[in-house]
Design an enzyme around this catalytic site. Structure first.
Site, mmCIF file in Angstrom:
data_model
loop_
_atom_site.group_PDB
_atom_site.id
_atom_site.type_symbol
_atom_site.label_atom_id
_atom_site.label_comp_id
_atom_site.label_asym_id
_atom_site.label_seq_id
_atom_site.Cartn_x
_atom_site.Cartn_y
_atom_site.Cartn_z
ATOM 1 C CB THR A 120 -0.906 0.031 1.250
ATOM 2 O OG1 THR A 120 -0.075 -0.158 2.404
ATOM 3 C CG2 THR A 120 -1.947 -1.063 1.205
ATOM 4 C CB ALA A 135 14.018 -12.979 7.044
ATOM 5 C CB SER A 151 18.387 -6.917 6.814
ATOM 6 O OG SER A 151 18.274 -7.346 5.474
ATOM 7 C CG ASP A 196 10.669 -1.595 4.192
ATOM 8 O OD1 ASP A 196 9.504 -1.826 4.560
ATOM 9 O OD2 ASP A 196 11.174 -2.095 3.177
HETATM 10 C C1 GLA Z 1 8.840 -4.162 0.871
HETATM 11 C C2 GLA Z 1 9.076 -2.712 0.477
HETATM 12 C C3 GLA Z 1 8.064 -1.783 1.135
HETATM 13 C C4 GLA Z 1 6.643 -2.279 0.954
HETATM 14 C C5 GLA Z 1 6.549 -3.774 1.274
HETATM 15 C C6 GLA Z 1 5.190 -4.341 0.964
HETATM 16 O O1 GLA Z 1 9.114 -4.327 2.216
HETATM 17 O O2 GLA Z 1 10.369 -2.317 0.836
HETATM 18 O O3 GLA Z 1 8.238 -0.483 0.638
HETATM 19 O O4 GLA Z 1 6.178 -2.000 -0.331
HETATM 20 O O5 GLA Z 1 7.520 -4.525 0.585
HETATM 21 O O6 GLA Z 1 4.234 -3.813 1.797
#
Ligand code: GLA
Length: 402
Positions: free
Chosen positions: A50, A137, A141, A191
């Site tokens: 999203t 994973a 990271s 992230d």
């Molecule tokens: C990865 C990407 C995020 C996000 C997720 C899915 O972690 O780095 O930006 O799009 O996938 O929600």
């Protein structure tokens, strides 16, 4: 691709946290670092794929962190080392560009590059990393790596990008630019926001349309619950084209609908909107994104009402949507969530980018051990590699350790 055997439990960080990175820095570079900074991995509770649709997501920071021992240099040289990789880098900051250096060095070098791109004066550095976030994973990271370096450089150069949440939002955007441009992973930004802006005991409601956040209480033990991470150990990568393809389908859908992003589709108008999309695949991708944003809203409402134990069905619906409409699950993830539910999980879903990586299960604390061993047994029966299951709580953001 399956990764080699990891330790069955995450290693306990040595005391003080980050001292291994500092000591190895001294051994590698012949003098002490200026300090050690750290940033957490993340797990997303709900709201998948999203972020690049200007939607909502709800990550928590992991207790697992990446430690960066850093000393700035007077010149523009980068000397980069990691305790988790034999690969060492020595290059000039001026040689950092799209795709270079390849591998993990691109995330570290990319942060310096992106800071400079944003108008900050930077210098070279010596870096020793000790990453405790499981690699590959789906637990970010790479964002932990970027953000640990970013807070170190901001502090050492007095850039003022760590002091408050607004500054941290700016720093997160810089790290996203590093990842998109230098590491060339077209990720969305959840992230880095999680690594820099999460708070202990809270989930981060991130609105990717305007970057605003809210801290949502997430106290598992007060509800007698555990959150299990079930790392399938199927390597997941964000730069292999599948992630980019999903992102492109969403952008295509928004374009066909004449909208700036899929966030602009009202949940109540979903059926009517889907009728306007001729392609069945694009329609399914759109349905995932719009329903997933609604599930984030409902999850947050339950958490705010103190009804954490009731979010399970939303997790389950999210998994089904990712498996069937977004098509980013895999047999290992599907087995993990099914078995977890059959052994008492209130809800379970794959988390992160997909195609491997980890699933999460919300479990009454007294049943966590049973779920863990049932998932391990099922993986053996299916001739999958042994999974790596562990319980987590919501940790804190990137910071200076010492
Ligand atoms: C990865 C990407 C995020 C996000 C997720 C899915 O972690 O780095 O930006 O799009 O996938 O929600």
């Amino acid at each position: 691709m399956t990764r080699p055997d990891p330790p069955t439990t995450p290693p306990a960080p040595p005391e003080p946290a980050g001292s291994t990175a500092a000591q190895s820095f001294s051994e590698a570079f012949g003098s002490e670092p200026s300090g050690v900074w750290s940033a957490p991995g993340r797990v997303n509770l709900i709201g998948e794929h999203t972020d690049y649709n200007a939607g909502l997501c709800l990550p928590i920071a992991l207790p697992h962190r990446t430690y960066a021992a850093v000393r700035l240099r007077e010149d523009r040289r980068l000397r980069l080392r990691s305790l988790q990789s034999p690969k060492q880098y020595e290059l000039d900051l001026d040689d950092v560009r799209a795709g270079n250096p390849p591998g993990w060095g691109g995330y570290a070098g990319g942060v310096l590059w992106a800071l400079e791109e944003a108008g900050h004066q930077v210098r070279g550095l010596d870096l020793m990393l000790d990453g405790q976030v499981p690699l590959g994973a789906g637990l970010s990271s790479s964002a932990a790596l970027e953000c640990s370096v970013a807070v170190a450089v901001s502090d050492l150069l007095d850039l003022g990008l760590t002091g408050n949440d607004d500054a941290r939002a700016t720093l997160a955007a810089i790290c996203v630019n590093a990842e998109n441009t230098i590491a060339q992973a077209p990720t969305g930004g959840m992230d880095q926001a999680a690594a820099l802006r999460c708070q202990v005991g809270h989930a981060l409601l991130l609105d990717c349309r305007d970057g605003s956040i809210a801290q949502v209480p997430f106290d598992l033990s007060a509800h007698g619950l555990s959150l299990l991470i079930m790392d399938t150990r199927v390597e997941h990568a964000l730069d292999d084209g599948q992630y980019a393809q999903r992102r492109a389908s969403c952008e295509e859908a928004a374009q066909q609908l004449g909208l700036s992003s899929l966030r602009e589709v009202a949940f109540d108008d979903l059926d009517k909107t889907l009728d306007r999309l001729p392609d069945i695949t694009i329609r399914a991708r759109t349905r995932h994104v719009v329903t997933e944003i609604e599930r984030v809203r409902q999850t947050v409402a339950l958490l705010r009402a103190g009804r954490l134990s009731e979010v399970g069905p939303l997790f389950n619906a999210s998994h089904a949507s990712m498996r069937d409409d977004f098509q980013i699950s895999c047999p290992e993830l599907d087995v993990a969530v099914q078995v977890a539910r059959a052994h008492g999980a209130l809800g379970a879903r794959m988390t992160g980018g997909g195609f491997g990586g980890s699933a999460i299960a919300l479990v009454p604390a007294e049943r966590a051990a049973e779920v863990t061993s049932a998932v391990a047994r099922a993986f053996t029966d299916n001739e999958f590699s042994a999974p790596h299951c562990f319980a987590i709580t919501a940790g804190g953001p990137a910071r200076r350790e010492f």
